[in-house]
Design a protein around this motif. Sequence first.
Motif, short mmCIF file in Angstrom:
data_model
loop_
_atom_site.label_atom_id
_atom_site.label_comp_id
_atom_site.label_asym_id
_atom_site.label_seq_id
_atom_site.Cartn_x
_atom_site.Cartn_y
_atom_site.Cartn_z
N LEU A 244 -10.53 100.45 -60.50
CA LEU A 244 -9.16 100.67 -60.02
C LEU A 244 -8.30 99.43 -60.26
CD1 LEU A 244 -6.95 102.21 -58.50
CD2 LEU A 244 -7.95 101.38 -56.36
N LEU A 245 -8.81 98.26 -59.94
CA LEU A 245 -8.05 97.03 -60.15
C LEU A 245 -7.73 96.84 -61.63
CD1 LEU A 245 -9.89 94.55 -57.73
CD2 LEU A 245 -7.84 95.91 -57.29
N ALA A 246 -8.69 97.15 -62.49
CA ALA A 246 -8.46 97.04 -63.93
C ALA A 246 -7.39 98.04 -64.39
CB ALA A 246 -9.76 97.28 -64.69
N GLU A 247 -7.41 99.26 -63.83
CA GLU A 247 -6.43 100.27 -64.21
C GLU A 247 -5.03 99.88 -63.77
OE1 GLU A 247 -5.81 105.13 -64.02
OE2 GLU A 247 -7.41 104.19 -62.86
N ILE A 248 -4.93 99.29 -62.57
CA ILE A 248 -3.62 98.82 -62.09
C ILE A 248 -3.07 97.74 -63.02
CG2 ILE A 248 -2.48 97.53 -60.26
CD1 ILE A 248 -4.33 99.04 -58.27
N ARG A 249 -3.91 96.79 -63.36
CA ARG A 249 -3.46 95.71 -64.24
C ARG A 249 -3.06 96.25 -65.61
NH1 ARG A 249 -7.36 92.50 -61.00
NH2 ARG A 249 -6.12 90.78 -60.14
N GLN A 250 -3.77 97.23 -66.12
CA GLN A 250 -3.41 97.82 -67.40
C GLN A 250 -2.08 98.55 -67.32
OE1 GLN A 250 -4.71 97.30 -70.24
NE2 GLN A 250 -3.57 98.80 -71.45
N PHE A 251 -1.84 99.23 -66.20
CA PHE A 251 -0.57 99.94 -65.97
C PHE A 251 0.60 98.98 -66.10
CE2 PHE A 251 2.81 101.34 -63.10
CZ PHE A 251 2.96 102.70 -63.40
N PHE A 252 0.49 97.81 -65.48
CA PHE A 252 1.60 96.86 -65.53
C PHE A 252 1.66 96.09 -66.84
CE2 PHE A 252 1.28 97.48 -60.88
CZ PHE A 252 2.58 97.90 -60.67
N ALA A 253 0.52 95.87 -67.46
CA ALA A 253 0.53 95.21 -68.77
C ALA A 253 1.28 96.07 -69.78
CB ALA A 253 -0.90 94.96 -69.24
N GLN A 254 1.07 97.38 -69.74
CA GLN A 254 1.76 98.29 -70.65
C GLN A 254 3.26 98.29 -70.41
OE1 GLN A 254 -0.34 101.94 -69.84
NE2 GLN A 254 -1.92 101.53 -71.37
N ARG A 255 3.67 97.98 -69.19
CA ARG A 255 5.09 97.98 -68.84
C ARG A 255 5.69 96.57 -68.83
NH1 ARG A 255 6.36 103.02 -65.32
NH2 ARG A 255 4.76 104.46 -66.08
N GLN A 256 4.92 95.61 -69.29
CA GLN A 256 5.36 94.22 -69.43
C GLN A 256 5.85 93.64 -68.10
OE1 GLN A 256 8.14 94.74 -72.81
NE2 GLN A 256 6.59 93.75 -74.09
N VAL A 257 5.08 93.91 -67.05
CA VAL A 257 5.32 93.31 -65.74
C VAL A 257 4.28 92.21 -65.55
CG1 VAL A 257 5.50 93.71 -63.26
CG2 VAL A 257 6.22 95.49 -64.87
N LEU A 258 4.72 91.02 -65.22
CA LEU A 258 3.86 89.83 -65.19
C LEU A 258 3.07 89.72 -63.90
CD1 LEU A 258 3.21 87.06 -66.65
CD2 LEU A 258 5.05 86.10 -65.23
N GLU A 259 1.76 89.50 -64.01
CA GLU A 259 0.96 89.23 -62.82
C GLU A 259 1.19 87.78 -62.39
OE1 GLU A 259 -3.49 89.58 -60.85
OE2 GLU A 259 -3.24 90.02 -62.99
N THR A 260 1.40 87.57 -61.09
CA THR A 260 1.66 86.23 -60.56
C THR A 260 0.67 85.92 -59.45
OG1 THR A 260 3.24 87.08 -58.96
CG2 THR A 260 4.11 86.36 -61.07
N GLU A 261 0.48 84.65 -59.22
CA GLU A 261 -0.38 84.19 -58.13
C GLU A 261 0.48 83.42 -57.14
OE1 GLU A 261 -3.46 80.75 -58.25
OE2 GLU A 261 -4.58 82.58 -58.77
N VAL A 262 0.37 83.75 -55.86
CA VAL A 262 1.13 83.06 -54.82
C VAL A 262 0.17 82.67 -53.69
CG1 VAL A 262 3.29 84.25 -55.37
CG2 VAL A 262 1.76 85.22 -53.67
#
Length: 317
Positions: A21-39
């Motif tokens: 599930l975590l991998a699928e979520i990250r792929q969803f946003f990668a395809q939409r060019q939304v950047l993963e951030t760390e806070v």
Amino acid sequence: MTADSWRPVATLAALRQRAALLAEIRQFFAQRQVLETEVPVISRRATSDPHIESITTQCVGTAAYMATSPEFALKRLLAAGIGDCYYLGKAFRQGEAGRRHNPEFTMLEWYRCGWDDRRLMDEVADLLCQILGRHQVQSLSYRELFQRELQLDPHSASDQALASCVEREMDLAFAPNDRSECLDLLMSHRLERAMGAGITLLYDFPANQAALAKVIPDKSGTLVARRFEAYVGGLELANGYWELTDSAEQMRRFEADQAYRKKNGSAVHPFEERLVMALQAGMPECAGVALGVDRLLMLAGGYKSIEDVIAFPLERA
């Protein structure tokens, strides 16, 4: 302590499903060019939300607080110009335990620059449909749900009418404190179960439940909070806003939250004045939403309790 208390509570199959599930979520946003951030997950500032409690700790000789969400840090990044972004990681809330809650949980939160809440609702539906394989989606206003199920307008009904509706619809051992509590009780005890098995996107909340959303008139001229919540089968999964960008109004709301907490005997901690500074510097117009990943996994896998999808919930942490 029992002999098997070292073991994870969730099955290995559930934990593998979590990883997928975590991998699928990250792929969803990668395809939409939304950047993963760390806070940070630890801060010198706490939430001011009257209905959420921060977990307090000590760090470098001073009080610190575990993050109840990544919201404030992400908004500071938005003001700095990072653009569309998301966070996928841990958040912490005091006193939250039960079949649907664990004090430490996994949250997905993302922001879309130049979007409003309506457009973001569509993206939330896209994500949920993809992951859950459900394509029955209904969108309705907070008013429409109350009128359909309770024949009551939540925006214009008197305090007495709301209190009477609570008394009629549920058997409580206490009296609600105010209209906001009446509305929350009716939603959680009566209306959630009336939403059906599909995906429900509920929008245009009462203005007094705006939290950090814009408040503007709807088509009828009623002031509403441009906020939405996503439910699946009556289970709340996500809470989104057309984000407030007015720094003076943000400060007013923080101060109102602090006053409410003080009046009701809740702990009053330092609030995030750096968010006010970020808004003053110019956070872009945007919409944002937070989604509970553990609950999403419960739905995706047909699990009954949050403990079924967490390796080591609090009693084994």
